[in-house]
Design an enzyme around this catalytic site. Sequence first.
Site, PDB file in Angstrom:
ATOM      1  N   ASP B 113       0.805  -1.235   0.000  1.00 35.27           N
ATOM      2  CA  ASP B 113       0.000   0.000   0.000  1.00 35.27           C
ATOM      3  C   ASP B 113       0.831   1.274   0.000  1.00 35.27           C
ATOM      4  OD1 ASP B 113      -2.070  -1.745   0.200  1.00 35.27           O
ATOM      5  OD2 ASP B 113      -2.295  -1.508   2.364  1.00 35.27           O
ATOM      6  N   LYS B 165       6.357   2.185  19.319  1.00 34.25           N
ATOM      7  CA  LYS B 165       5.573   3.279  19.919  1.00 34.25           C
ATOM      8  C   LYS B 165       6.327   3.963  21.074  1.00 34.25           C
ATOM      9  CE  LYS B 165       1.032   1.659  18.508  1.00 34.25           C
ATOM     10  NZ  LYS B 165       1.363   0.488  17.712  1.00 34.25           N
ATOM     11  N   ASP B 221       1.289   5.397   3.360  1.00 35.55           N
ATOM     12  CA  ASP B 221       0.588   4.124   3.276  1.00 35.55           C
ATOM     13  C   ASP B 221      -0.868   4.463   2.933  1.00 35.55           C
ATOM     14  OD1 ASP B 221      -1.046   1.939   3.847  1.00 35.55           O
ATOM     15  OD2 ASP B 221       0.302   1.180   5.380  1.00 35.55           O
TER      16      ASP B 221
END
Lengths: 425, 363
Positions: B113, B165, B221
Amino acid sequence: MSPSACPGLKAVILIAGPMKGTRFRPLSLDVPKPLFPVAGLPLIQHHIEALSQVDQMREILILGFYPNHEMNDFVQDMNHQYKAVTVKYLQEYTALGTAGGIYHFRDRIMSGNPEAFFVLNGDICADFPLHEMIAFHQASALPDVMTTILATEATKPQSLNYGCVVEDKHTHQMLHYVEKPNSYISSQINCGVYVFSPEIFQVLADKYQQRQRRSETPDTEEPESMWIERDILSHMVTIGRGQVFSTTNWWSQIKTAGSVIYANRHYLKLFAQSHPERLYRATDTQTIGNVFVHPSASIHPTAVMGPNVSIGPNVIIGKGTRISESIILADTSIGDHSLIKHAVLGMSTRVGHWTRIEGTPNDPNPNKAFAKMDNLPLFSQEGKLNPSVTVIGCNVVVPSEVIVLNSIVLPHKQIRHSFKNEIIL
Amino acid sequence: MKALILVGGYGTRLRPLTLSRPKPLVEFANKPMLLHQIEALVEAGTTHVVLAVSYHADALESEMAQEAQRLGITITFSHETEPLGTAGPLALARDVLQQDEDDQEPFFVLNSDVICDFPFQAMLDFHRNHGKEGTIVVTRVDEPSKYGVVIYHPESGQIDKFVEKPQEFVSNKINAGLYMFSPKMLSRIQLRPTSIEKEVFPVMASEGQLHCMELDGFWMDVGQPKDYLTGMCMYLKSIKDKHPQQLQTGPHIVGNVLIDPSAKIGTHCRIGPNVIIGPNVVIEDGVCMKRTTLMKGSRIQSHTWLDSCIVGWRCQVGRWVRMENVSVLGEDVIVKDELYVNGGKVLPHKSIGVSVMEPQIIM
């Protein structure tokens, strides 16, 4: 007998004053509510027009406590337009109640000794059956009838928000009257249209004396104040001198700003039959259904109007703009490719291109016979703004490409982005 | 040279568009998403592309066969019988990626993507230069806390570690989903569901076998509608910088706008900024649109206003319609006159006759 020698009829239109009708804000911030244009005519001009067509109608008195200067031009205009009657504005020094004002101006009403007089609430709209009412009053089976009240059918739950009337089905004598009962009494409701015989002033005089003697008035009320609903109608029941005239004609109250869209639609529909020449019939513009356009307004040929649109003086509508179910007041301009639907745009407002101004109609429930409009409060119980007609106050600027949805914009505001379900102060 | 593209599953994040076409065939800037990658790979010398898919789609296979012929390359499918994650497909396609023990030619691996200026030649040069098993491309993001970030040596590009993260700022570079590997790396992967990012890369990094190079220019993306539109804006800006002659100009055009020559545009329109209009689209008079893609064969009627919309194939949008806030119309959707659509995702072959006031899915 020459017409002038005939005693004739009179009428009173009750319009109250500026601190009343707050639910009509922000529209009433610029124009007195009784003069708000519906189907191109000030609200109470529809009353005046209907009254002026009644045989023997001599004089129409508008009673209220708006300052004279706010009403003068209108009254002058009415005298100019309806030559068969005289129109006057009588300013109450303070709020006297629906009957108090009538009593206060009793000499003005009775001068020329009219045979009877109509009283019409100003905040209603209807296909007024005035000929039928006066004929019914004059040919009454009831001896010495003093009051004929116009009534119409409502749904059971809605009737609790109105004055409820019970009649004898055969003689039409009024048997019972309660204003906004707590429990169901009757689905016949008071339309705020009456015919009174001159003897009513004796009743009012007695009531007035009573009130003075007993000094029963609450502190908040003028000692002179009296109400048709409270002080007259139940007394008519007691003395057996009131009768009920029922109608199935279109009728509605005008309480909220949103109700003018509903009233506009019905008055335009009446025009289609009674005054088709008043409706817009441009050859170069596409219109759908009934549309009123003031002759001084300028509509681009590619704009599409209707159904149920009223466009005021000097309004300018741009290329390819679409307007339906709306009222656009004087001197407002709308750009190109915009859409206005279920909205009221105040005076001198400017709307850009590709702008969308949309509201949600609050029409009567179409699935219920005799349903009236629900005058919803502004806010739901959850504290959210109830979706309703979008109202834009006067002199507001709505820029290009925004959407204003189910919102109320107060006057003199420059909007900078889209708004949904908001009151914009 | 060979490449493996991780096409994966049904592309549910890009529904309702992917209900009508497999995601790799959904157009981005008037070209199937997958072709952006394949054409760039071919330009860098790739001759064999393996598409790792977890479903069978006849449309995808026949269309890719045609593209293979047009481009003069081999395109093969590697079908997973069970989802193998992002690493497993490499094991499944091992025989293609490494033809024999002596085959030392590096190959590309791509997430499907991703839209960017594909730096395949630079990757090849960089990979040969450092001589280790793997190269990954990293890109800079504004909010690294939402991603796993890459910590690496600024000069050599050797990756030190990955931090998922991060709570505090340690790096703003994230894995861009474009890799180049030497065949030797395949021995690290077994034929079972495996995450290349979580299970393979950390080990390679700890052994000093993974380098990264920084991407120049935009990256996105585009696997879901909101990002698809953001990626579209970036892509158009990149065209503006590199091939401005491909963009439309004219009195009713604002900003970067790409219009297929077969599309018809009416008068008094305002198109742009950031609009892509597909083949045979018809736009009637007085239409305003921005940040919107219209797919092949759609018709937008007069006085309509569109912002942040993806209009699927052969849709019809009526007059005085307002659509905004990432509204997506599936194939052959009809939107009636004067409606307002706010963040509506409308499934294919649906005709909508009432406004969509709040973001929702219209079945």
